[in-house]
Design a protein around this motif. Structure first.
Motif, PDB file in Angstrom:
ATOM      1  N   ALA A  27      19.885 -41.025 -14.194  1.00 36.87           N
ATOM      2  CA  ALA A  27      21.173 -41.328 -15.021  1.00 36.87           C
ATOM      3  C   ALA A  27      22.090 -41.980 -14.024  1.00 36.87           C
ATOM      4  CB  ALA A  27      21.970 -39.859 -15.465  1.00 36.87           C
ATOM      5  N   ASP A  28      21.695 -42.404 -12.867  1.00 40.01           N
ATOM      6  CA  ASP A  28      22.505 -42.959 -11.907  1.00 40.01           C
ATOM      7  C   ASP A  28      23.045 -44.357 -12.252  1.00 40.01           C
ATOM      8  OD1 ASP A  28      22.710 -40.833 -10.374  1.00 40.01           O
ATOM      9  OD2 ASP A  28      21.219 -41.288  -9.012  1.00 40.01           O
ATOM     10  N   TYR A  29      22.045 -45.119 -12.927  1.00 40.97           N
ATOM     11  CA  TYR A  29      22.240 -46.704 -13.285  1.00 40.97           C
ATOM     12  C   TYR A  29      21.877 -46.719 -14.728  1.00 40.97           C
ATOM     13  CZ  TYR A  29      22.083 -47.138  -8.237  1.00 40.97           C
ATOM     14  OH  TYR A  29      22.254 -46.804  -6.786  1.00 40.97           O
ATOM     15  N   ASP A  30      22.341 -47.771 -15.398  1.00 41.00           N
ATOM     16  CA  ASP A  30      21.556 -48.252 -16.576  1.00 41.00           C
ATOM     17  C   ASP A  30      20.930 -49.420 -16.516  1.00 41.00           C
ATOM     18  OD1 ASP A  30      23.173 -46.543 -18.029  1.00 41.00           O
ATOM     19  OD2 ASP A  30      25.006 -47.757 -18.181  1.00 41.00           O
ATOM     20  N   VAL A  31      20.829 -50.259 -15.422  1.00 39.71           N
ATOM     21  CA  VAL A  31      20.019 -51.466 -15.434  1.00 39.71           C
ATOM     22  C   VAL A  31      19.266 -51.297 -14.020  1.00 39.71           C
ATOM     23  CG1 VAL A  31      19.841 -53.834 -15.052  1.00 39.71           C
ATOM     24  CG2 VAL A  31      21.638 -52.866 -16.479  1.00 39.71           C
ATOM     25  N   TYR A  32      18.175 -51.569 -13.722  1.00 38.82           N
ATOM     26  CA  TYR A  32      17.083 -51.446 -12.568  1.00 38.82           C
ATOM     27  C   TYR A  32      16.688 -52.764 -12.296  1.00 38.82           C
ATOM     28  CZ  TYR A  32      17.858 -46.475 -12.891  1.00 38.82           C
ATOM     29  OH  TYR A  32      18.302 -45.111 -12.715  1.00 38.82           O
ATOM     30  N   ALA A  33      16.351 -53.008 -11.101  1.00 38.69           N
ATOM     31  CA  ALA A  33      15.460 -54.188 -10.649  1.00 38.69           C
ATOM     32  C   ALA A  33      14.366 -53.793  -9.832  1.00 38.69           C
ATOM     33  CB  ALA A  33      16.433 -55.346  -9.926  1.00 38.69           C
ATOM     34  N   TYR A 107      13.865 -56.772 -14.502  1.00 36.59           N
ATOM     35  CA  TYR A 107      14.954 -56.083 -14.829  1.00 36.59           C
ATOM     36  C   TYR A 107      14.515 -54.876 -15.964  1.00 36.59           C
ATOM     37  CZ  TYR A 107      17.623 -59.191 -12.291  1.00 36.59           C
ATOM     38  OH  TYR A 107      18.109 -59.840 -11.185  1.00 36.59           O
ATOM     39  N   ILE A 108      15.120 -53.692 -15.901  1.00 36.80           N
ATOM     40  CA  ILE A 108      14.621 -52.746 -16.702  1.00 36.80           C
ATOM     41  C   ILE A 108      16.023 -52.096 -17.043  1.00 36.80           C
ATOM     42  CG2 ILE A 108      13.631 -50.471 -17.275  1.00 36.80           C
ATOM     43  CD1 ILE A 108      11.397 -52.559 -16.574  1.00 36.80           C
ATOM     44  N   PHE A 109      16.249 -52.199 -18.468  1.00 31.41           N
ATOM     45  CA  PHE A 109      17.504 -51.619 -18.993  1.00 31.41           C
ATOM     46  C   PHE A 109      17.355 -50.235 -19.757  1.00 31.41           C
ATOM     47  CE2 PHE A 109      17.268 -56.466 -18.891  1.00 31.41           C
ATOM     48  CZ  PHE A 109      18.522 -56.654 -18.155  1.00 31.41           C
ATOM     49  N   ASN A 110      18.187 -49.490 -19.602  1.00 24.37           N
ATOM     50  CA  ASN A 110      18.360 -48.229 -20.200  1.00 24.37           C
ATOM     51  C   ASN A 110      17.297 -47.321 -20.225  1.00 24.37           C
ATOM     52  OD1 ASN A 110      20.869 -48.887 -21.128  1.00 24.37           O
ATOM     53  ND2 ASN A 110      20.104 -50.089 -22.732  1.00 24.37           N
ATOM     54  N   PRO A 111      16.504 -47.154 -19.078  1.00 23.37           N
ATOM     55  CA  PRO A 111      15.212 -46.541 -19.376  1.00 23.37           C
ATOM     56  C   PRO A 111      15.466 -44.887 -19.418  1.00 23.37           C
ATOM     57  CG  PRO A 111      15.793 -47.222 -16.864  1.00 23.37           C
ATOM     58  CD  PRO A 111      16.505 -47.688 -17.861  1.00 23.37           C
ATOM     59  N   ASP A 113      17.853 -43.382 -20.685  1.00 26.55           N
ATOM     60  CA  ASP A 113      18.775 -42.928 -22.070  1.00 26.55           C
ATOM     61  C   ASP A 113      17.567 -42.585 -23.103  1.00 26.55           C
ATOM     62  OD1 ASP A 113      20.358 -42.915 -24.054  1.00 26.55           O
ATOM     63  OD2 ASP A 113      21.466 -44.589 -23.850  1.00 26.55           O
ATOM     64  N   SER A 114      17.757 -41.573 -23.237  1.00 29.51           N
ATOM     65  CA  SER A 114      16.603 -40.691 -24.493  1.00 29.51           C
ATOM     66  C   SER A 114      17.286 -41.190 -25.801  1.00 29.51           C
ATOM     67  CB  SER A 114      16.733 -39.274 -24.265  1.00 29.51           C
ATOM     68  OG  SER A 114      17.837 -38.706 -24.655  1.00 29.51           O
ATOM     69  N   SER A 115      18.109 -41.765 -25.944  1.00 23.34           N
ATOM     70  CA  SER A 115      18.617 -42.320 -27.210  1.00 23.34           C
ATOM     71  C   SER A 115      18.618 -43.940 -27.410  1.00 23.34           C
ATOM     72  CB  SER A 115      19.991 -41.897 -27.610  1.00 23.34           C
ATOM     73  OG  SER A 115      20.957 -42.304 -26.645  1.00 23.34           O
ATOM     74  N   SER A 116      17.822 -44.479 -26.494  1.00 22.07           N
ATOM     75  CA  SER A 116      17.717 -45.872 -26.579  1.00 22.07           C
ATOM     76  C   SER A 116      16.238 -46.508 -26.108  1.00 22.07           C
ATOM     77  CB  SER A 116      18.659 -46.550 -25.503  1.00 22.07           C
ATOM     78  OG  SER A 116      18.796 -47.829 -25.349  1.00 22.07           O
ATOM     79  N   TYR A 117      16.117 -47.498 -26.903  1.00 23.33           N
ATOM     80  CA  TYR A 117      14.797 -48.125 -26.432  1.00 23.33           C
ATOM     81  C   TYR A 117      14.990 -48.840 -24.987  1.00 23.33           C
ATOM     82  CZ  TYR A 117      13.585 -48.569 -31.528  1.00 23.33           C
ATOM     83  OH  TYR A 117      12.943 -48.487 -32.394  1.00 23.33           O
ATOM     84  N   THR A 118      13.803 -48.836 -24.263  1.00 23.25           N
ATOM     85  CA  THR A 118      13.828 -49.223 -22.964  1.00 23.25           C
ATOM     86  C   THR A 118      13.392 -50.898 -23.029  1.00 23.25           C
ATOM     87  OG1 THR A 118      13.299 -47.248 -21.950  1.00 23.25           O
ATOM     88  CG2 THR A 118      12.897 -49.153 -20.539  1.00 23.25           C
ATOM     89  N   PHE A 119      14.085 -51.851 -22.520  1.00 19.90           N
ATOM     90  CA  PHE A 119      14.034 -53.160 -22.356  1.00 19.90           C
ATOM     91  C   PHE A 119      13.511 -53.780 -20.994  1.00 19.90           C
ATOM     92  CE2 PHE A 119      16.746 -52.172 -25.835  1.00 19.90           C
ATOM     93  CZ  PHE A 119      16.291 -53.054 -26.898  1.00 19.90           C
ATOM     94  N   HIS A 120      12.898 -54.822 -20.944  1.00 17.65           N
ATOM     95  CA  HIS A 120      12.216 -55.290 -19.920  1.00 17.65           C
ATOM     96  C   HIS A 120      12.446 -57.135 -19.883  1.00 17.65           C
ATOM     97  CE1 HIS A 120       8.850 -57.491 -17.499  1.00 17.65           C
ATOM     98  NE2 HIS A 120       9.165 -56.689 -16.678  1.00 17.65           N
ATOM     99  N   GLN A 121      12.539 -57.617 -18.699  1.00 20.76           N
ATOM    100  CA  GLN A 121      12.743 -58.964 -18.678  1.00 20.76           C
ATOM    101  C   GLN A 121      12.249 -59.386 -17.137  1.00 20.76           C
ATOM    102  OE1 GLN A 121      16.837 -60.076 -18.956  1.00 20.76           O
ATOM    103  NE2 GLN A 121      16.580 -62.151 -17.679  1.00 20.76           N
ATOM    104  N   THR A 122      11.598 -60.224 -17.190  1.00 18.37           N
ATOM    105  CA  THR A 122      10.934 -60.875 -15.888  1.00 18.37           C
ATOM    106  C   THR A 122      10.830 -62.292 -15.624  1.00 18.37           C
ATOM    107  OG1 THR A 122       8.827 -60.737 -14.450  1.00 18.37           O
ATOM    108  CG2 THR A 122       8.719 -60.999 -16.871  1.00 18.37           C
ATOM    109  N   SER A 123      10.909 -62.628 -14.397  1.00 20.98           N
ATOM    110  CA  SER A 123      10.787 -64.275 -13.859  1.00 20.98           C
ATOM    111  C   SER A 123      10.202 -64.028 -12.623  1.00 20.98           C
ATOM    112  CB  SER A 123      12.280 -64.818 -13.577  1.00 20.98           C
ATOM    113  OG  SER A 123      12.938 -64.747 -14.724  1.00 20.98           O
ATOM    114  N   GLY A 124       9.021 -64.937 -12.596  1.00 16.54           N
ATOM    115  CA  GLY A 124       8.225 -65.035 -11.336  1.00 16.54           C
ATOM    116  C   GLY A 124       7.723 -66.503 -11.401  1.00 16.54           C
ATOM    117  N   ALA A 125       7.156 -66.572 -10.036  1.00 17.38           N
ATOM    118  CA  ALA A 125       6.686 -67.911  -9.673  1.00 17.38           C
ATOM    119  C   ALA A 125       5.643 -67.854  -8.735  1.00 17.38           C
ATOM    120  CB  ALA A 125       7.718 -69.049  -9.091  1.00 17.38           C
ATOM    121  N   GLY A 126       4.469 -68.758  -8.724  1.00 18.10           N
ATOM    122  CA  GLY A 126       3.537 -68.667  -7.586  1.00 18.10           C
ATOM    123  C   GLY A 126       2.755 -69.937  -7.560  1.00 18.10           C
TER     124      GLY A 126
END
Length: 171
Positions: A27-33, A107-111, A113-126
Motif C-alpha cells: 500500500a506504500d506506492y501506487d506506481v512501481y518500476a 511500470y506497474i500501476f495500482n497492483p 489496490d484490490s478494487s482496480s485492474y493492474t496495468f503494465h507498461q514497458t520499454s526496452g532495447a538491445g
C-alpha cells in the motif's frame, strides 16, 4: 516517468525456467518500476510476465490483455496483441549472445489496490548479434480487480542462465 525511485528489492536466478519476485508491492506506492538488469540465455527468448496474487499464486488464468511493438533496425517493425491471454507477452527480447543483451524498464500501476485492474507498461532495447538493434514497447492489463503482491517472469522456451531484476516504488 520515474522521478523519485525508492529501492524495494532485488531478485535473481541462475539456471531457472522462471523467476518469482514476491512481496514487492504494498500500500506504500501506487506506481512501481522494475528493471530487468541482466538476462543471459543460451537461446533466443522472449520474456513474458504474470502477476502473483495476495495468496502467493502466479495468475495463469486468461485475464490479461497485451500489445507490443518491436522496433527493429534491420527489418520491418512488428506488432502483436492478444486479449484474454494467460500472460503479458514479450516484455523483453533476448538473444543467446548474452553479453550483448540490453535492458528494459517496466511500470506497474495500482497492483495493491484490490478494487482496480493492474496495468503494465514497458520499454526496452538491445543488440541482436551482428544484425543490429531491437527495441520494444508494450502495454498490458490484468483484467481482474484483486490485490497483486508480486510478479513472475518466464521465457517463451528454455531457461535463463542468469536473470536479475530490481524493483522500486515511484514517488
Amino acid at each position: 516517468m520515474a522521478t523519485n525511485l525508492q529501492f524495494i528489492k532485488s531478485a535473481s536466478g541462475t539456471s531457472v525456467s522462471s523467476l518469482d519476485v514476491t512481496d514487492c508491492f504494498s500500500a506504500d506506492y501506487d506506481v512501481y518500476a522494475f528493471f530487468i538488469i541482466k538476462q543471459d540465455t543460451t537461446a533466443d527468448v522472449d520474456t513474458h510476465l504474470r502477476f502473483i496474487d495476495s495468496g502467493g499464486s502466479v495468475i495463469t488464468a486468461s485475464e490479461y490483455d497485451t500489445a507490443q511493438l518491436s522496433l527493429i533496425s534491420y527489418a520491418t517493425f512488428g506488432e502483436g496483441r492478444a486479449t484474454s491471454a494467460d500472460r503479458i507477452y514479450n516484455v523483453q527480447k533476448g538473444e543467446a549472445v548474452s553479453e550483448e543483451n540490453g535492458g528494459s524498464i517496466h511500470y506497474i500501476f495500482n497492483p495493491y489496490d484490490s478494487s482496480s485492474y493492474t496495468f503494465h507498461q514497458t520499454s526496452g532495447a538491445g543488440v541482436v548479434g551482428s544484425s543490429g538493434l531491437i527495441g520494444n514497447k508494450g502495454i498490458g492489463v490484468h483484467k481482474s480487480a484483486e490485490q497483486i503482491t508480486g510478479f513472475n517472469l518466464f521465457p517463451n522456451s528454455g531457461t535463463y542462465d542468469t536473470l536479475e531484476v530490481s524493483v522500486y516504488g515511484v514517488k
